[in-house]
Motif scaffolding. Structure first.
Motif, PDB file in Angstrom:
ATOM      1  N   THR A  23       1.231  -1.057  -0.286  1.00 52.44           N
ATOM      2  CA  THR A  23      -0.220   0.182  -0.181  1.00 52.44           C
ATOM      3  C   THR A  23       0.655   1.311   0.028  1.00 52.44           C
ATOM      4  O   THR A  23       2.026   0.936   0.657  1.00 52.44           O
ATOM      5  CB  THR A  23      -0.917   0.435   1.206  1.00 52.44           C
ATOM      6  N   PRO A  24       0.140   2.041  -0.423  1.00 56.29           N
ATOM      7  CA  PRO A  24       0.859   3.075  -0.376  1.00 56.29           C
ATOM      8  C   PRO A  24       1.271   4.484   0.938  1.00 56.29           C
ATOM      9  O   PRO A  24       0.116   3.848   2.204  1.00 56.29           O
ATOM     10  CB  PRO A  24       0.145   4.609  -1.545  1.00 56.29           C
ATOM     11  N   TYR A  25       2.167   4.972   0.697  1.00 55.49           N
ATOM     12  CA  TYR A  25       2.446   5.320   2.198  1.00 55.49           C
ATOM     13  C   TYR A  25       1.583   6.417   2.181  1.00 55.49           C
ATOM     14  O   TYR A  25       0.726   7.484   1.502  1.00 55.49           O
ATOM     15  CB  TYR A  25       4.062   6.618   2.330  1.00 55.49           C
ATOM     16  N   CYS A  26       0.619   6.670   4.044  1.00 53.65           N
ATOM     17  CA  CYS A  26      -0.472   7.775   4.319  1.00 53.65           C
ATOM     18  C   CYS A  26       0.362   9.215   4.992  1.00 53.65           C
ATOM     19  O   CYS A  26       0.901   9.374   5.566  1.00 53.65           O
ATOM     20  CB  CYS A  26      -1.235   7.204   5.368  1.00 53.65           C
ATOM     21  N   PHE A  27      -0.219  10.143   3.995  1.00 58.90           N
ATOM     22  CA  PHE A  27      -0.414  11.820   5.382  1.00 58.90           C
ATOM     23  C   PHE A  27      -1.231  11.335   5.896  1.00 58.90           C
ATOM     24  O   PHE A  27      -2.339  11.284   5.484  1.00 58.90           O
ATOM     25  CB  PHE A  27      -0.601  12.624   4.664  1.00 58.90           C
ATOM     26  N   ALA A  46      -7.011  10.210   6.338  1.00 58.93           N
ATOM     27  CA  ALA A  46      -6.032  10.570   5.440  1.00 58.93           C
ATOM     28  C   ALA A  46      -6.134  11.557   4.794  1.00 58.93           C
ATOM     29  O   ALA A  46      -6.913  12.275   4.354  1.00 58.93           O
ATOM     30  CB  ALA A  46      -5.798   9.988   3.967  1.00 58.93           C
ATOM     31  N   ALA A  47      -4.920  12.729   4.740  1.00 62.07           N
ATOM     32  CA  ALA A  47      -4.301  13.694   4.039  1.00 62.07           C
ATOM     33  C   ALA A  47      -3.567  13.257   2.335  1.00 62.07           C
ATOM     34  O   ALA A  47      -4.781  14.723   1.709  1.00 62.07           O
ATOM     35  CB  ALA A  47      -4.236  14.885   5.048  1.00 62.07           C
ATOM     36  N   GLY A  48      -3.770  12.663   2.290  1.00 61.85           N
ATOM     37  CA  GLY A  48      -2.290  12.210   1.542  1.00 61.85           C
ATOM     38  C   GLY A  48      -1.638  10.883   1.512  1.00 61.85           C
ATOM     39  O   GLY A  48      -1.951   9.773   2.057  1.00 61.85           O
ATOM     40  N   TRP A  49      -1.100  10.382  -0.149  1.00 63.65           N
ATOM     41  CA  TRP A  49      -1.151   9.355  -0.023  1.00 63.65           C
ATOM     42  C   TRP A  49       0.461   9.901  -1.192  1.00 63.65           C
ATOM     43  O   TRP A  49       0.009  10.537  -1.800  1.00 63.65           O
ATOM     44  CB  TRP A  49      -1.634   8.315  -0.952  1.00 63.65           C
ATOM     45  N   TYR A  50       1.090   8.425  -0.131  1.00 65.45           N
ATOM     46  CA  TYR A  50       2.907   8.796  -1.891  1.00 65.45           C
ATOM     47  C   TYR A  50       3.445   7.604  -1.845  1.00 65.45           C
ATOM     48  O   TYR A  50       3.181   6.535  -0.657  1.00 65.45           O
ATOM     49  CB  TYR A  50       3.829   9.520  -1.620  1.00 65.45           C
ATOM     50  N   SER A  51       4.634   7.351  -3.022  1.00 65.33           N
ATOM     51  CA  SER A  51       4.819   5.550  -2.836  1.00 65.33           C
ATOM     52  C   SER A  51       6.255   5.686  -3.357  1.00 65.33           C
ATOM     53  O   SER A  51       7.199   5.099  -2.590  1.00 65.33           O
ATOM     54  CB  SER A  51       4.257   5.098  -4.049  1.00 65.33           C
ATOM     55  N   GLN A  52       6.951   7.019  -3.497  1.00 67.88           N
ATOM     56  CA  GLN A  52       8.236   7.119  -4.227  1.00 67.88           C
ATOM     57  C   GLN A  52       9.262   8.157  -3.301  1.00 67.88           C
ATOM     58  O   GLN A  52       8.702   9.944  -2.783  1.00 67.88           O
ATOM     59  CB  GLN A  52       8.178   7.805  -5.767  1.00 67.88           C
TER      60      GLN A  52
END
Length: 171
Positions: A23-27, A46-52
């Motif tokens: 799963t992506p990381y979560c803000f 969640a405020a946002g998502w990121y993977s890289q």
């Protein structure tokens, strides 16, 4: 070890581990997700998502593909959130071993390990209990009671169990 440190070698391990996540990381907001599963705690959106991730020498580790939610974009644009606070796990020497997530924050400082802290209500309740014991008992008796309460779980049930947040994403 009271503080963590993140240098390029540790950052490279985090960058290399990111693609293996299921799963992506979560803000989140103000690290609310840490306590989201505790009884009586409201959901932590969640405020946002990121993977890289990317290491920038002299500046640190950055998420490079953040997808903000509409609410987060609005709050950021309004100046209600200005800072990012990462949540790491780290070893006894302070070396970062895992990126758990990140939070939009109103503070510039990052807590070394927010998962180790109890909610304010728990700290207040525990303080009241210790003060009551202190009024009733001598120092050695208080120490013995606290030791017993810690060993049999009476105190640990007051706050969420600390989990290894990074284990659930390993395949």
């Amino acid at each position: 070890m009271p503080h963590w440190r993140l240098e390029e070698p540790q950052a490279r391990r985090l960058i290399d581990a990111a693609p293996a996540r299921q799963t992506p990381y979560c803000f989140d907001y103000e690290h609310q997700a840490i306590h989201a599963r505790a009884p009586g705690i409201a959901p932590a959106p969640a405020a946002g998502w990121y993977s890289q991730l990317e290491w920038v020498e002299g500046l640190g580790l950055f998420a490079v593909d953040v997808e903000w939610t509409e609410r987060a974009r609005t709050l950021i644009a309004a100046g209600e959130y200005r800072f990012v606070s990462p949540l790491f796990q780290y070893d006894r020497q302070g070396n970062v071993t895992c990126l758990v997530n990140a939070a939009l924050s109103q503070q510039t400082s990052t807590l070394p390990d927010p998962a180790a802290y109890a909610p304010v209500s728990v700290v207040n309740e525990l303080g009241e209990q210790v003060a009551a014991l202190g009024r009733q008992l001598s120092g050695n008796e208080v120490t013995a009671l606290l030791t017993a309460a810690l060993s049999d779980g009476r105190l640990s049930r007051l706050w969420p169990q600390r989990r290894d947040h990074c284990q659930h994403d390993k395949r």
